[in-house]
Motif scaffolding. Structure first.
Motif, PDB file in Angstrom:
ATOM      1  N   ARG A 298       0.807  -1.224   0.000  1.00  0.00           N
ATOM      2  CA  ARG A 298       0.000   0.000   0.000  1.00  0.00           C
ATOM      3  C   ARG A 298       0.838   1.271   0.000  1.00  0.00           C
ATOM      4  O   ARG A 298       0.322   2.336  -0.306  1.00  0.00           O
ATOM      5  CB  ARG A 298      -0.918  -0.001   1.203  1.00  0.00           C
ATOM      6  CG  ARG A 298      -1.947  -1.092   1.108  1.00  0.00           C
ATOM      7  CD  ARG A 298      -2.915  -1.017   2.225  1.00  0.00           C
ATOM      8  NE  ARG A 298      -3.837  -2.138   2.109  1.00  0.00           N
ATOM      9  CZ  ARG A 298      -4.894  -2.285   2.842  1.00  0.00           C
ATOM     10  NH1 ARG A 298      -5.195  -1.390   3.754  1.00  0.00           N
ATOM     11  NH2 ARG A 298      -5.673  -3.317   2.689  1.00  0.00           N
ATOM     12  N   HIS A 299       2.109   1.175   0.360  1.00  0.00           N
ATOM     13  CA  HIS A 299       2.956   2.357   0.464  1.00  0.00           C
ATOM     14  C   HIS A 299       4.031   2.421  -0.613  1.00  0.00           C
ATOM     15  O   HIS A 299       4.815   3.354  -0.651  1.00  0.00           O
ATOM     16  CB  HIS A 299       3.604   2.407   1.855  1.00  0.00           C
ATOM     17  CG  HIS A 299       2.591   2.577   2.945  1.00  0.00           C
ATOM     18  ND1 HIS A 299       1.931   1.516   3.519  1.00  0.00           N
ATOM     19  CD2 HIS A 299       2.096   3.684   3.536  1.00  0.00           C
ATOM     20  CE1 HIS A 299       1.093   1.961   4.430  1.00  0.00           C
ATOM     21  NE2 HIS A 299       1.168   3.280   4.461  1.00  0.00           N
ATOM     22  N   ALA A 300       4.061   1.427  -1.479  1.00  0.00           N
ATOM     23  CA  ALA A 300       5.120   1.354  -2.490  1.00  0.00           C
ATOM     24  C   ALA A 300       4.841   2.265  -3.681  1.00  0.00           C
ATOM     25  O   ALA A 300       3.691   2.557  -4.013  1.00  0.00           O
ATOM     26  CB  ALA A 300       5.278  -0.085  -2.974  1.00  0.00           C
ATOM     27  N   ASP A 301       5.924   2.673  -4.314  1.00  0.00           N
ATOM     28  CA  ASP A 301       5.874   3.433  -5.553  1.00  0.00           C
ATOM     29  C   ASP A 301       6.423   2.505  -6.640  1.00  0.00           C
ATOM     30  O   ASP A 301       7.512   1.949  -6.480  1.00  0.00           O
ATOM     31  CB  ASP A 301       6.739   4.692  -5.410  1.00  0.00           C
ATOM     32  CG  ASP A 301       6.753   5.513  -6.686  1.00  0.00           C
ATOM     33  OD1 ASP A 301       5.715   5.601  -7.356  1.00  0.00           O
ATOM     34  OD2 ASP A 301       7.820   6.066  -7.015  1.00  0.00           O
ATOM     35  N   TYR A 302       5.685   2.314  -7.718  1.00  0.00           N
ATOM     36  CA  TYR A 302       6.072   1.401  -8.795  1.00  0.00           C
ATOM     37  C   TYR A 302       6.424   2.209 -10.041  1.00  0.00           C
ATOM     38  O   TYR A 302       5.636   3.037 -10.476  1.00  0.00           O
ATOM     39  CB  TYR A 302       4.923   0.450  -9.128  1.00  0.00           C
ATOM     40  CG  TYR A 302       4.403  -0.316  -7.933  1.00  0.00           C
ATOM     41  CD1 TYR A 302       5.004  -1.497  -7.532  1.00  0.00           C
ATOM     42  CD2 TYR A 302       3.317   0.161  -7.202  1.00  0.00           C
ATOM     43  CE1 TYR A 302       4.529  -2.199  -6.427  1.00  0.00           C
ATOM     44  CE2 TYR A 302       2.836  -0.527  -6.099  1.00  0.00           C
ATOM     45  CZ  TYR A 302       3.455  -1.711  -5.721  1.00  0.00           C
ATOM     46  OH  TYR A 302       2.982  -2.386  -4.633  1.00  0.00           O
ATOM     47  N   ARG A 303       7.575   1.928 -10.618  1.00  0.00           N
ATOM     48  CA  ARG A 303       8.004   2.608 -11.840  1.00  0.00           C
ATOM     49  C   ARG A 303       8.382   1.539 -12.864  1.00  0.00           C
ATOM     50  O   ARG A 303       9.282   0.744 -12.635  1.00  0.00           O
ATOM     51  CB  ARG A 303       9.198   3.497 -11.528  1.00  0.00           C
ATOM     52  CG  ARG A 303       9.734   4.240 -12.726  1.00  0.00           C
ATOM     53  CD  ARG A 303      10.856   5.152 -12.291  1.00  0.00           C
ATOM     54  NE  ARG A 303      11.512   5.791 -13.413  1.00  0.00           N
ATOM     55  CZ  ARG A 303      12.585   6.551 -13.297  1.00  0.00           C
ATOM     56  NH1 ARG A 303      13.122   6.769 -12.116  1.00  0.00           N
ATOM     57  NH2 ARG A 303      13.127   7.084 -14.368  1.00  0.00           N
ATOM     58  N   PHE A 304       7.693   1.551 -13.987  1.00  0.00           N
ATOM     59  CA  PHE A 304       7.961   0.573 -15.041  1.00  0.00           C
ATOM     60  C   PHE A 304       8.980   1.121 -16.039  1.00  0.00           C
ATOM     61  O   PHE A 304       8.905   2.282 -16.428  1.00  0.00           O
ATOM     62  CB  PHE A 304       6.669   0.187 -15.759  1.00  0.00           C
ATOM     63  CG  PHE A 304       5.731  -0.589 -14.883  1.00  0.00           C
ATOM     64  CD1 PHE A 304       5.907  -1.946 -14.682  1.00  0.00           C
ATOM     65  CD2 PHE A 304       4.678   0.044 -14.234  1.00  0.00           C
ATOM     66  CE1 PHE A 304       5.059  -2.672 -13.854  1.00  0.00           C
ATOM     67  CE2 PHE A 304       3.827  -0.668 -13.404  1.00  0.00           C
ATOM     68  CZ  PHE A 304       4.017  -2.027 -13.224  1.00  0.00           C
ATOM     69  N   LEU A 305       9.914   0.272 -16.448  1.00  0.00           N
ATOM     70  CA  LEU A 305      10.950   0.626 -17.414  1.00  0.00           C
ATOM     71  C   LEU A 305      10.808  -0.248 -18.651  1.00  0.00           C
ATOM     72  O   LEU A 305      10.490  -1.432 -18.547  1.00  0.00           O
ATOM     73  CB  LEU A 305      12.342   0.420 -16.808  1.00  0.00           C
ATOM     74  CG  LEU A 305      12.613   1.071 -15.452  1.00  0.00           C
ATOM     75  CD1 LEU A 305      13.971   0.646 -14.908  1.00  0.00           C
ATOM     76  CD2 LEU A 305      12.514   2.576 -15.550  1.00  0.00           C
ATOM     77  N   GLY A 306      11.052   0.318 -19.816  1.00  0.00           N
ATOM     78  CA  GLY A 306      10.976  -0.449 -21.054  1.00  0.00           C
ATOM     79  C   GLY A 306       9.602  -0.457 -21.699  1.00  0.00           C
ATOM     80  O   GLY A 306       9.343  -1.235 -22.603  1.00  0.00           O
ATOM     81  N   LYS A 307       8.705   0.356 -21.196  1.00  0.00           N
ATOM     82  CA  LYS A 307       7.339   0.466 -21.730  1.00  0.00           C
ATOM     83  C   LYS A 307       6.608  -0.881 -21.835  1.00  0.00           C
ATOM     84  O   LYS A 307       6.151  -1.277 -22.896  1.00  0.00           O
ATOM     85  CB  LYS A 307       7.358   1.159 -23.091  1.00  0.00           C
ATOM     86  CG  LYS A 307       7.872   2.577 -23.031  1.00  0.00           C
ATOM     87  CD  LYS A 307       7.805   3.250 -24.390  1.00  0.00           C
ATOM     88  CE  LYS A 307       8.224   4.682 -24.320  1.00  0.00           C
ATOM     89  NZ  LYS A 307       9.606   4.932 -23.994  1.00  0.00           N
ATOM     90  N   PRO A 308       6.497  -1.609 -20.713  1.00  0.00           N
ATOM     91  CA  PRO A 308       5.785  -2.896 -20.751  1.00  0.00           C
ATOM     92  C   PRO A 308       4.282  -2.703 -20.952  1.00  0.00           C
ATOM     93  O   PRO A 308       3.703  -1.740 -20.436  1.00  0.00           O
ATOM     94  CB  PRO A 308       6.074  -3.495 -19.377  1.00  0.00           C
ATOM     95  CG  PRO A 308       6.319  -2.313 -18.495  1.00  0.00           C
ATOM     96  CD  PRO A 308       6.975  -1.282 -19.382  1.00  0.00           C
ATOM     97  N   ASP A 309       3.672  -3.610 -21.711  1.00  0.00           N
ATOM     98  CA  ASP A 309       2.218  -3.560 -21.863  1.00  0.00           C
ATOM     99  C   ASP A 309       1.571  -4.085 -20.576  1.00  0.00           C
ATOM    100  O   ASP A 309       2.270  -4.497 -19.638  1.00  0.00           O
ATOM    101  CB  ASP A 309       1.772  -4.343 -23.106  1.00  0.00           C
ATOM    102  CG  ASP A 309       2.083  -5.828 -23.041  1.00  0.00           C
ATOM    103  OD1 ASP A 309       2.370  -6.371 -21.944  1.00  0.00           O
ATOM    104  OD2 ASP A 309       2.034  -6.483 -24.104  1.00  0.00           O
ATOM    105  N   GLN A 310       0.262  -4.083 -20.525  1.00  0.00           N
ATOM    106  CA  GLN A 310      -0.438  -4.473 -19.295  1.00  0.00           C
ATOM    107  C   GLN A 310      -0.109  -5.906 -18.883  1.00  0.00           C
ATOM    108  O   GLN A 310       0.072  -6.196 -17.697  1.00  0.00           O
ATOM    109  CB  GLN A 310      -1.950  -4.295 -19.446  1.00  0.00           C
ATOM    110  CG  GLN A 310      -2.708  -4.471 -18.143  1.00  0.00           C
ATOM    111  CD  GLN A 310      -2.295  -3.468 -17.072  1.00  0.00           C
ATOM    112  OE1 GLN A 310      -2.274  -2.274 -17.313  1.00  0.00           O
ATOM    113  NE2 GLN A 310      -1.944  -3.950 -15.883  1.00  0.00           N
ATOM    114  N   GLY A 311      -0.015  -6.813 -19.847  1.00  0.00           N
ATOM    115  CA  GLY A 311       0.310  -8.207 -19.536  1.00  0.00           C
ATOM    116  C   GLY A 311       1.680  -8.331 -18.882  1.00  0.00           C
ATOM    117  O   GLY A 311       1.852  -9.076 -17.916  1.00  0.00           O
TER     118      GLY A 311
END
Length: 154
Positions: free
Chosen positions: A125-138
């Protein structure tokens, strides 16, 4: 040494090496990818070059890593595994990396939890998520599922 004792010793030695091979499973760790595969080096540089304010350990995939596993997403196989700057920082900073078997595609999710979060507070609940590489939803779902496999993640 009699024949049956020699056979037992040989079986124990072979069993031990078989267990070591099974534990290794011929697969890599995230912190070995850049040095072991020149093709992947170019792929990873493509993922991180336009990103801002990434820690050095993420840029270089250096630090503490566990064995990667093969996971399927949308018919393609990926090696997936976690990376932390050190074991001590894993609770607050970690990277989950997914790499295609041909090393041409790579995705990652950087997870940051506020330092000093009390044990009774859920990191989810307190985490910050950052996606790298432009992943799709799957792929985003696959990276999240890998994180949820950690018994300390709730």
């Amino acid at each position: 040494m009699n024949a049956s004792l020699k056979a037992l010793a040989a079986a124990l030695l072979l069993g031990g090496s078989a267990m070591a091979m099974a534990a290794n499973d011929g697969q890599a760790r995230v912190n070995e990818l850049l040095s072991s595969d020149p093709q992947f080096h170019d792929t990873w540089q493509g993922v991180v070059k336009k990103e801002e304010r990434l820690p050095e350990w993420v840029m270089n995939l250096s630090g503490d890593a566990e064995q990667m596993n093969t996971v399927q997403e949308d018919g393609d196989n990926y090696l997936v595994g976690p990376l932390c700057e050190s074991r001590d920082t894993c609770k607050s900073d970690r990277l989950i990396v997914a790499v295609s078997l041909d090393r041409k595609d790579a995705y990652a999710m950087l997870v940051k939890v506020p330092a000093g979060l009390p044990a009774d507070k859920s990191p989810t609940r307190h985490a910050d998520y950052r996606f790298l590489g432009k992943p799709d939803q799957g792929m985003q779902d696959l990276l999240m599922e890998q994180l949820k496999k950690d018994p300390n993640w709730y």
